[in-house]
Design a protein around this motif. Sequence first.
Motif: not given
Length: 428
Positions: A354-370
Motif C-alpha cells: 500500500l505504501a508502494a502504491l502511494i510512493l508510486g503515485r497510483w501509477n502501475p509503473i511507479g508502483a513497480f519501481f517503488a
Amino acid sequence: MSTAATLSSRPETVVRSVRSWKTPILLGVLAVIALLVFALGTPSAEVTFRLTDESAAVTLPNVVLWAPLVGWAAGILLALAAAHSAFLTSRGLRIPGWLIAVFAVIFVLAFLTWAVGSARTTNVALYGLLAGSVTLAVPLIFGSLSGVLCERSGIVNIAIEGQLLFGAFAAAVAGSLSGSAFVGLLAAMVAGVLVSLVLAVFSIKYIVNQVIVGVVLNVLVSGLTGFLFSTVLSKDGAKWNSPPRLPNLRIPFLADIPVIGPILFDQSIIGYLMYVAVAAVWFGLFRTRWGLRTRAVGEHPKAADTLGVNVNRTRFLNVLLAGAVAGMGGAFFTLVSVSGFGRDMTAGQGYIALAALILGRWNPIGAFFAALVFGFATNLQYVLSLLGTPVPNQFLAMLPYLVTIFAVAGVVGKSRAPAASGIPYVKG
C-alpha cells in the motif's frame, strides 16, 4: 460604475505559493549523515563489487572502489544536491524528480561501500543483491497493482494483506492436494477474489467504511488461516501443506546478459506474470476505454454516471480483478519462496505494498519501481548481515518501514490520490 472603479473597489487578492521544506530538510540531514559516517568514518579499504558470476557465459570485470574516495565524493555531492533543493524551494520552484533519484542512488552507493568496507568480507555480488531484491519485491508488486486497480476506481483497498495471506494459504492447500503448482496458483487467484468479494459487497453495496472493512478482513483472514494452520495443516503437513514449487524458467541467451539477464530472464512463472501484469495494468488504465471509465469513476463518479457509465458495477468488477492480481502475489510465498504455508507468513507486506502504491503515485509503473525499492531494502538486510557489517540487524530491518513512513508522509514528493477514492457513490 466604471470598470476601473469596479476593479478598484474589489479587495486585493494576494496569491502566495505554498513552500514545503520537508524534502530539503530530509536531504540536508542525509547529506550530513553521509559526511559524518561515509566520509569521516569510512574505513581505509577497497571494496569489490562483482557484476557477474564467474561461471556465466558472459562476464564483466569487477568494480573496485576505494571507500574513502567514494565517501568524500558522495558526501560533497549530496551536500550540493541538498543545497540546490533548498535554493529551489526558497524561490518557490519545484524540486525535479531526477534530483531526488540521483541523490538516492549516490546515498545508497556510499552506504553500500561504507558497510561492505567495514565488514569481514569486502567482496559482494552486486548481481545477486539486485536479483534477490527483485525476487523479494514480487508479492509487493502484485499487491500494489491490486491497490492501483481499486483506488483508481474509487475503492480504498486496505485488505491487500488479507488477499496476499489467503492467496498463500489457498495455493498451499490446493497445490498439496492436487500435486500441481498451477492448480495452487489458480486457487490463490480465486482466494484473492473471495476476499475482494467481501470488500466489494460491504463497501459498495452496503456503503460500509472502506478502511474499516479492509482492516476487519485482514484480521479475519489472519485468524482463519492461523486456526486452520494449527488444526489441519500442522497435523498432517504431508497431505495439506506440501505444495510443489514452481521452478525457474531460464530463457537461453537472454539469461546470459550481464547483470540484467539473471534478473529478468531467470524467473518463475509468477515472476514473468509480474512483468506482464505491470504492463497490462498500465496499458489498460491509460490506453483503453475500460481504463478511461475506471479513472473517470475514481475521479468524478457523478460525471461518469451522467455519461452512461455504471459506476458501482465498474468498481465492483475492478475490485474483483484486483483480488485475482493480489492472489497471484500470495501464491509466490508458498509456491516459489518456500514450499509450505506458515502462520501470518506475509508479515505485513500488504501494508508495505500500500505504501508502494502511494510512493508510486497510483501509477502501475511507479508502483513497480517503488516496490523494487522496498525489496532492495529488505534484501540489503540479509546480505549485509551475512557479510558481517557493523550495522545492527535491527536497524537494517527498519529500513523498509522507514521508507514506508517517508512515502506516506509525502517527504519524497506530494502525491494526490484519485479524488473519489474512499467515497461511496449513491446514484441519484
